[in-house]
Design a protein around this motif. Structure first.
Motif, PDB file in Angstrom:
ATOM      1  N   THR A 169      35.590  41.501  44.922  1.00 42.73           N
ATOM      2  CA  THR A 169      34.958  40.195  45.129  1.00 42.73           C
ATOM      3  C   THR A 169      34.142  39.803  43.899  1.00 42.73           C
ATOM      4  O   THR A 169      34.180  38.657  43.440  1.00 42.73           O
ATOM      5  N   LYS A 225      34.571  40.937  40.786  1.00 40.57           N
ATOM      6  CA  LYS A 225      35.452  40.695  39.636  1.00 40.57           C
ATOM      7  C   LYS A 225      36.104  39.313  39.711  1.00 40.57           C
ATOM      8  O   LYS A 225      36.173  38.595  38.727  1.00 40.57           O
ATOM      9  N   VAL A 226      36.570  38.959  40.911  1.00 38.74           N
ATOM     10  CA  VAL A 226      37.195  37.638  41.079  1.00 38.74           C
ATOM     11  C   VAL A 226      36.151  36.543  40.873  1.00 38.74           C
ATOM     12  O   VAL A 226      36.431  35.514  40.253  1.00 38.74           O
ATOM     13  N   ILE A 256      35.822  35.956  37.291  1.00 39.31           N
ATOM     14  CA  ILE A 256      36.959  35.167  36.764  1.00 39.31           C
ATOM     15  C   ILE A 256      36.766  33.691  37.090  1.00 39.31           C
ATOM     16  O   ILE A 256      36.962  32.812  36.254  1.00 39.31           O
ATOM     17  N   LEU A 257      36.353  33.428  38.347  1.00 40.01           N
ATOM     18  CA  LEU A 257      36.186  32.034  38.770  1.00 40.01           C
ATOM     19  C   LEU A 257      35.070  31.328  37.983  1.00 40.01           C
ATOM     20  O   LEU A 257      35.109  30.118  37.774  1.00 40.01           O
ATOM     21  N   LEU A 312      36.815  30.374  34.199  1.00 39.20           N
ATOM     22  CA  LEU A 312      38.232  30.013  34.246  1.00 39.20           C
ATOM     23  C   LEU A 312      38.701  29.434  32.903  1.00 39.20           C
ATOM     24  O   LEU A 312      37.993  28.626  32.289  1.00 39.20           O
ATOM     25  N   PRO A 313      39.905  29.823  32.447  1.00 42.27           N
ATOM     26  CA  PRO A 313      40.427  29.266  31.196  1.00 42.27           C
ATOM     27  C   PRO A 313      40.878  27.818  31.410  1.00 42.27           C
ATOM     28  O   PRO A 313      40.947  27.367  32.550  1.00 42.27           O
ATOM     29  N   PRO A 314      41.210  27.108  30.350  1.00 38.79           N
ATOM     30  CA  PRO A 314      41.644  25.714  30.513  1.00 38.79           C
ATOM     31  C   PRO A 314      42.888  25.639  31.390  1.00 38.79           C
ATOM     32  O   PRO A 314      43.775  26.475  31.284  1.00 38.79           O
ATOM     33  N   GLN A 315      42.920  24.629  32.244  1.00 36.40           N
ATOM     34  CA  GLN A 315      44.077  24.466  33.130  1.00 36.40           C
ATOM     35  C   GLN A 315      45.215  23.803  32.365  1.00 36.40           C
ATOM     36  O   GLN A 315      44.983  22.944  31.522  1.00 36.40           O
ATOM     37  N   ARG A 316      46.435  24.246  32.726  1.00 36.97           N
ATOM     38  CA  ARG A 316      47.610  23.677  32.047  1.00 36.97           C
ATOM     39  C   ARG A 316      47.779  22.218  32.467  1.00 36.97           C
ATOM     40  O   ARG A 316      47.725  21.894  33.640  1.00 36.97           O
ATOM     41  N   SER A 340      49.857  18.946  33.187  1.00 38.89           N
ATOM     42  CA  SER A 340      51.273  18.677  33.502  1.00 38.89           C
ATOM     43  C   SER A 340      51.578  17.207  33.270  1.00 38.89           C
ATOM     44  O   SER A 340      50.724  16.342  33.414  1.00 38.89           O
TER      45      SER A 340
END
Lengths: 335, 177
Positions: free
Chosen positions: A25, A27-28, A31-32, A35-39, A41
């Motif tokens: 929990t 570690k996640v 990460i949250l 967060l890296p840049p979103q791709r 679309s």
């Protein structure tokens, strides 16, 4: 246990009681927080516009004959090389080109140091429903002794031998795991005898072929070697395919049990042990490669197992007909 | 036409697709439990399980703009997770050793039916085990599992049938033996 369904429902309770460890929990959460840049679309309209432009370009080019004929033939060849899903019609169609009274050799090609395929070893072959190994043939001609298999560039590779199985000028269809990788013509075979192993090896030089796979299996015969395309699983070393064309899929896979390597054939929940390798040999072995291919043109897929390590290579082909497994070809070379 | 009010979860998914990282965090906090359970049932080893979940979170965030329909968020996320778990297995070329199964030895002596069933599930091949987990424990439908695994529905049904046959056989062998 009363009933499997009831038991699974009970087991669900214990499955749902599993708690996420606090460490995960945290570690996640970390990460949250970072967060890296979103791709990004493209919008749906942009994608549609690009697709429409590409289609228009292709159609207009073809209308004005601007696609060079070489490219057209390449596209046609690429399209034809895509294996089609097997149907009864395909199988009958596939079985037709098997010529009577003619040998159909089966060969194996390993990628050479330049990353291409230029030589093959002959595993054996078939004729009129019978299987043949190279030991079934008398060979006229010289052979290379103490050959350093498989790539001994310094040797004279023109010591051809004459035998009925491979006469030279055969065109082989080379298959990767799930598709036809290409065609190549072979020369007459060269007989060699490797060090410390009184086994004959028949090598054939072929027109250079490029493909992504580590090895290819070649068939000389006009039939479709993959009338049914196997499904390979990323988490399982093996594949699922309907070998016999009876509408029931078989699964062929390898597993390590008590250190020993075992290759199984599974059908309808029942299993057959195809091959077992003791753990002493497993330690230095690469993961076995499992392929399925119709190597004799009867519309049924044979199982081919390639076991390789630094010192030796073993290839075995098995035929599975009427729920019976039979080894039909084998090849071994080692120190 | 009657306007249907979106739930807070649906709103969060829509916001996350547009790059709202707080909304994405709220969703993942909700989904983490089943992500962990599925990863745990495929990979077993704690470090691998954690890797599988963490990589899935990053991939899901990056690929979220490509999600075509928000209603399929859960199955889409499970699909990424299972692909990630399979990728970990493939990279390590680690085959679960039947004799080294974590709950095989001492717990089996307890002779509880449930432990025997759990043991039999763990001994299934990865593909068969995954279908059992998704169908019976995560309550996914055949079509959802087909989407998650990228296989036809017929394959899902046949795998489920094979898995159940194996479980039945394993349990009856145990009773018989």
């Amino acid at each position: 246990m009363k009933n499997l369904e009831d038991a699974l429902r009970l087991e669900k309770e214990s499955y749902e009681n599993v708690q996420v460890p606090q460490q995960l929990t945290r570690k996640v959460g970390s990460i949250l927080d970072n967060l890296p840049p979103q791709r990004k679309s493209c919008s749906l309209w942009t994608r549609k516009l690009v697709a429409a432009a590409a289609v228009l370009l292709i159609i207009s080019s073809m209308l004005y004959h601007q696609v060079p004929s070489k490219m057209r033939s390449m596209l046609k060849e690429a399209f034809n090389s895509i294996p089609k899903r097997g149907t009864e019609k395909d199988i009958k169609k596939g079985a037709l080109p098997v010529k009577e009274n003619q040998y159909h050799p089966v060969v194996l090609a390993f990628k050479d140091p330049e990353g291409q395929f230029s030589r093959v070893v002959v595993l054996g072959g078939s004729k009129d429903g019978k299987w043949y190994s190279i030991n079934d043939f008398k060979m006229a001609g010289k052979y290379i002794a103490f050959a350093d298999f498989p790539y001994n560039e310094g040797q004279d590779f023109r010591n051809y031998v004459d035998l009925d199985l491979v006469k030279g000028n055969e065109v082989y269809n080379f298959y990767a795991r799930r598709k036809l990788a290409g065609k190549s013509k072979g020369e007459k075979p060269i007989l060699s005898v490797p060090q410390s192993a009184p086994k004959k090896i028949l090598e054939v030089k072929i027109d250079t072929l490029k493909a992504d796979d580590d090895f290819l299996i070649g068939i000389n015969g006009g039939w479709n070697g993959l009338p049914r395309v196997p499904t390979f699983f990323s988490g399982l070393n093996g594949c699922t395919v309907d070998l016999e064309s009876d509408g029931i899929e078989e699964t062929v896979y390898s597993q390590i049990i008590s250190g020993n390597l075992k290759v199984f054939l599974e059908k309808n929940g029942g299993g057959i042990l195809i091959k077992e390798v003791p753990k002493e040999l497993v330690d230095v072995m690469q993961t076995p490669k499992i392929r399925v291919l119709d190597i004799n043109g009867d519309g049924k897929l044979e199982i081919i197992i390639v076991l390789k390590n630094s010192y030796e290579t073993t290839v075995e082909a098995y035929q599975y007909v009427n729920n019976t497994l039979e080894k039909v070809l084998s090849y071994y070379v080692g120190e | 036409m009657k306007r249907v009010e979106k739930s807070s979860r649906e709103k969060d998914i829509a916001l996350a697709r547009k790059g709202d990282d707080r909304a994405f965090s709220r969703i993942i906090e909700e989904e983490l439990v089943y992500m962990y359970r599925i990863s745990n049932s495929i990979l077993h080893r704690e470090a691998d399980v954690e890797d599988g979940v963490q990589e899935t979170v990053i991939k899901a965030w990056r690929q979220l703009p490509t999600l075509k329909d928000d209603r399929y968020f859960k199955t889409w996320l499970i699909r990424i997770l299972i692909n990630q778990c399979n990728e970990i297995l493939r990279k390590q070329k680690r085959i679960v050793l039947m004799d080294e199964n974590p709950c095989a030895s001492e717990e089996f002596a307890d002779s509880s039916d449930r432990i025997a069933l759990k043991d039999a599930i763990n001994r299934l091949d990865n593909e068969l085990r995954t279908v059992i987990i998704l169908y019976y424990f995560e309550d996914l439908s055949y079509s959802e599992i087909a989407y998650v695994l990228g296989t036809p529905e017929g394959t899902v049904k046949s795998r489920l049938s094979r898995a159940k046959n194996k479980l039945n056989k394993a349990l009856s062998d145990r009773i018989g033996g």
